[in-house]
Scaffold this active site. Structure first.
Site, PDB file in Angstrom:
ATOM      1  N   HIS A  36      -4.079 -17.778  -2.803  1.00  0.00           N
ATOM      2  CA  HIS A  36      -3.649 -16.881  -3.877  1.00  0.00           C
ATOM      3  C   HIS A  36      -2.864 -17.624  -4.953  1.00  0.00           C
ATOM      4  O   HIS A  36      -2.658 -17.119  -6.037  1.00  0.00           O
ATOM      5  CB  HIS A  36      -2.803 -15.744  -3.315  1.00  0.00           C
ATOM      6  CG  HIS A  36      -3.557 -14.915  -2.327  1.00  0.00           C
ATOM      7  ND1 HIS A  36      -4.574 -14.084  -2.713  1.00  0.00           N
ATOM      8  CD2 HIS A  36      -3.469 -14.824  -0.985  1.00  0.00           C
ATOM      9  CE1 HIS A  36      -5.073 -13.490  -1.629  1.00  0.00           C
ATOM     10  NE2 HIS A  36      -4.425 -13.930  -0.576  1.00  0.00           N
ATOM     11  N   LYS A  93       0.801  -1.214   0.000  1.00  0.00           N
ATOM     12  CA  LYS A  93       0.000   0.000   0.000  1.00  0.00           C
ATOM     13  C   LYS A  93       0.839   1.272   0.000  1.00  0.00           C
ATOM     14  O   LYS A  93       1.833   1.383   0.693  1.00  0.00           O
ATOM     15  CB  LYS A  93      -0.889   0.025   1.238  1.00  0.00           C
ATOM     16  CG  LYS A  93      -2.196  -0.700   1.061  1.00  0.00           C
ATOM     17  CD  LYS A  93      -2.800  -1.042   2.404  1.00  0.00           C
ATOM     18  CE  LYS A  93      -3.067   0.186   3.236  1.00  0.00           C
ATOM     19  NZ  LYS A  93      -4.272   0.912   2.825  1.00  0.00           N
ATOM     20  N   CYS A 150      -9.084  -1.639 -10.730  1.00  0.00           N
ATOM     21  CA  CYS A 150      -9.740  -0.481 -10.143  1.00  0.00           C
ATOM     22  C   CYS A 150     -10.784  -0.946  -9.151  1.00  0.00           C
ATOM     23  O   CYS A 150     -11.311  -2.042  -9.273  1.00  0.00           O
ATOM     24  CB  CYS A 150     -10.438   0.336 -11.222  1.00  0.00           C
ATOM     25  SG  CYS A 150      -9.322   0.903 -12.489  1.00  0.00           S
TER      26      CYS A 150
END
Ligand code: GLN
Ligand code: ZN
Length: 759
Positions: A698, A116, A520
């Site tokens: 994942h 992040k 997005c």
């Protein structure tokens, strides 16, 4: 005139043009030239949007990530990625996305790690450095974009990530001190500034947002050293800070030898006076007066009145801008067609924010009267929002009075509850469960879409979803899982689904914000007091429970996660909004309990994401975040077992607060860390139950029973077996059933094997 400028603009395009072009290019459907063409078009559109400002910025466009662009600009790229004579762009995508055409054993195109960007939901590719890192300037792409911007006719201001912020965001691969690289990075920036000056550039914006974080003396010295060295260049530097207050770094920031600084007055309005006092009189002060992180219209009159005396004092030294890059807000409000008529005028997206900026500058220099009509309209919207009955609901704010009482602990301590739960649930040692979602097949997505577009009836939608639930339940029974879930087929997204069933939320059609690369998100908007008109999940959970004798877990998204993945109100503290969400989720918890659901999971995937940038502010955030969680469950029966789930998290520094959440069971993502994350729970003597993920969802690879057994054994070294649960790392919605069935089979077998062994 007042100088107006912007720190950065969204590059995804108003209708996500860049996303679609990128994905077509990666699929091989369009050529590199076509992709470049799309990039050019977006940049040109963006330049046109800035024509009315004093500057057009450049360097804020990126095909994937601005930090990765900086790594290329500085020549900090592993040559491995460039092999096979691929173009620079393709080597760039190799780092961004990882292996494309190699086999599994080939590690050469390992994707760069992503994390992040400060406290936003944007993710950047982490640069890697070591004692061997040398930088070499590779400016072609940037210089081309400078020329391109200059063609648009306006004054051009390139934006760069500052050398110290770049190093701060990097990770060392050899544990060397990153700051040893300062001497190597400075000359590269100096060389770049020289080249920009030769192109006729007079101002460059250098972003050093680390100035709003806690810095050691070493970093402070490095900042001084760097900007003293760059002083020699004949270009003026605007040093940009944003996302928070400067606090103890304020004097340092003001005194760095640059031509001007930018401060974020949305987060640090109270510091402006001090900044003006400290700032040497020859320096420019750029004030970020429009919120670059949120979607609300600026109160123009209030801002003008606040700015007037500052403008009187600073005159042409005052510049105006949004608080930070507008990357974090959607592009253009005007394309929205379905927003409630009352609410739409309260909003401003990136495009509208640039208009606001101009209006502010205009009013300051030519007087408010010169734009009276526009200001009146703005004022009307501000007032309407402030006094709207849709926003403020007395009955809901009254509920908040109960927060002190409702945010307490459950009726009895965990140990007492655990005993009762054991008796009613009768689960085996090492109970198995999943985190909630099962594969979202295209059938499921189709059904949801058709229901949304009213192409199928509610009745048909329900029976389709029930069929999915039936299949999920019988699949889990067949697998031998102990605590079942209904599978979450009805949910598009864990936040949006709940938001759609709450009052106080609205949704845009095109309000996309870049999360990473071509990805997005479209955060829902919390505009008013939150309430829950009717039960949201009970129907699905009860239906699932009716199909089986095993316990079915009710699945809810927690208040902190709802908050952190939404655009939030700016007219009340975050804690108040979070408590309102908690009160709504609480109703859902009670409804589930009343329907006989014995286990309820409240996901707080984004709890850690909301942590403030400065550690000294963590305590206050975590205190209300944990209270919000407890509000959801305070007063329920001891027999009702509360689970929570968190995605990959460092728990060391927040474990005390995890303890205060007092969930009966917490499931976490641990398989990639080889259970290392459990150390924090062990050190803290965490008293409740834990489900450390044993299956990395994942990865497309199916874990075998042995590797799962190994992980459980590792976990059992840290956590007593009678408090261990067996589950995957996270929800399974992104996987296919063909992957999930064998993986869960192995998981259940591993649990069975160890049950016998450890009992
Ligand atoms: N219950 C959610 C799911 O399984 C949790 C997802 C998450 O934590 N990100 O999908
Ligand atoms: Zn998760």
């Amino acid at each position: 005139m007042i100088t107006t400028h912007n720190l950065g603009f969204p590059r995804i395009g108003p209708k996500r043009e860049l996303k679609f072009a990128l994905e077509s290019y990666w699929r091989g459907d369009i050529s590199q030239q076509q992709l470049e063409q799309t990039g050019l078009k977006i940049r040109q559109q963006n330049h046109a949007r800035h024509r009315q400002l004093s500057f057009t910025q450049t360097g804020d466009f990126s095909f994937y990530d601005q930090v990765l662009d900086t790594s290329f600009l500085l020549g900090n790229v592993d040559n491995q990625y460039k092999k096979d004579n691929v173009t620079e762009l393709d080597s760039y995508f190799r780092i961004a996305r990882g292996r494309s055409s190699c086999d599994d054993s080939c590690a050469c195109f390992r994707a760069g790690e992503m994390t992040k960007w400060f406290d936003t939901n944007y993710h950047y590719i982490v640069p890697e450095v070591s004692a061997n890192t040398h930088f070499t300037l590779s400016p072609t792409r940037l210089l081309k974009q400078v020329e391109e911007a200059q063609l648009a006719g306006n004054q051009v201001k390139p934006v760069l990530i500052g050398p110290l912020t770049y190093l701060w965001l990097s990770k060392t691969t050899d544990n060397s001190n990153k700051l040893n690289l300062v001497d190597r990075i400075i000359p590269v920036y100096a060389q770049l500034l020289q080249l920009l000056a030769e192109k006729g550039i007079t101002w460059v914006q250098i972003d050093e947002p680390i100035l709003v974080t806690e810095l050691t003396d070493e970093w402070k010295h490095a900042l001084q050293k760097t900007y003293h060295s760059l002083k020699a260049s004949n270009i003026q530097i605007l040093l940009a800070t944003y996302f928070g207050q400067l606090r103890e770094n304020l004097q340092l920031a003001c005194e760095l030898p640059v031509a001007g600084i930018h401060v974020d007055t949305i987060n640090a309005r109270d510091e402006v006076k001090k900044v003006i006092d400290w700032l040497p009189v020859h320096k420019v002060l750029s004030l970020g007066v429009i919120d670059g992180r949120n979607i609300w219209k600026t109160d123009l009159i209030k801002t003008i009145h606040w700015l007037q005396p500052i403008y009187q004092k600073l005159r042409e030294r005052l510049w105006l801008a949004p608080s930070c890059s507008l990357l974090h807000v959607p592009v253009d409000l005007s394309v929205e067609e379905n927003l409630a008529e009352e609410i739409k005028p309260w909003l401003a997206f990136a495009e509208q924010k640039l208009e606001e900026l101009q209006l502010l500058a205009h009013a300051l220099t030519s007087g408010e009267d010169s734009i009276q009509d526009v200001l009146a309209l703005n004022q009307e919207a501000i007032e309407n929002r402030k006094y709207s009955r849709r926003v403020n609901k007395q009955e809901i704010t009254n509920q908040l009075l109960k927060v002190p009482e409702l945010s307490g602990y459950r009726q009895t301590p965990y140990a007492v509850r655990a005993e009762k739960q054991k008796n009613t649930l009768r689960l085996p040692l090492l109970p198995t469960t999943t985190i909630g979602s099962f594969p979202q097949t295209s059938d499921i997505r189709q059904t949801r879409k058709r229901f949304k577009n009213q192409e199928i009836t509610t009745h048909d939608y329900r029976s389709s979803m029930q069929k999915e639930i039936q299949q999920a339940v019988s699949q889990q029974e067949e697998l031998g899982i102990d605590v079942l879930v209904h599978g979450e087929a009805e949910r598009n997204d864990m936040v949006e689904y709940f938001a759609e069933h709450l009052e106080g939320y609205i949704f845009t059609q095109f309000g996309w914000v870049q999360s990473y690369g071509s990805r997005c998100v479209k955060p829902p908007i919390i505009y008013g007091d939150i309430s829950r008109p009717e039960a949201i999940t009970t129907e699905w959970a009860s239906y699932a429970q009716s199909l089986t004798d095993k316990p079915v877990k009710g699945m809810l998204t927690g208040p902190v996660t709802m908050l952190n993945w939404s655009f939030v109100r700016d007219d009340q503290p975050l804690s108040q909004t979070c408590y309102q969400l908690a009160l709504a989720i609480r109703q859902e918890v009670f409804d589930l309990e009343n329907k006989g659901i014995q286990i309820i999971q409240i996901d707080e995937a984004a709890l850690r994401e909301g942590l403030p940038l400065r550690k000294s502010d963590w305590q206050s955030y975590l205190t209300w975040a944990v209270k919000a969680f407890r509000i959801c469950v305070n007063g329920i029966k001891d027999e009702t077992q509360i689970h929570t789930h968190m995605c990959y998290s460092e728990f060391n520094d927040i474990i005390e607060f995890i303890g205060q959440m007092d969930a009966d069971v917490i499931t976490i993502e641990t398989s990639r860390s080889q259970m290392e994350l459990l150390q924090a729970f062990d050190d803290y003597h965490y008293p409740n139950e834990i489900g450390p993920g044993v299956y990395d969802i994942h990865s497309p690879n199916t874990p075998n029973a042995e590797s799962i057994v190994k992980l459980i054994r590792l976990a059992a070294e840290k956590i007593p077996v009678n408090r261990l649960w067996i589950n995957p790392d996270c929800g399974l919605k992104t996987r296919r059933w063909e992957e999930v069935i064998p993986a869960l089979t192995h998981m259940v077998n591993a649990a069975k094997q160890l049950r016998q062994e450890l009992a």
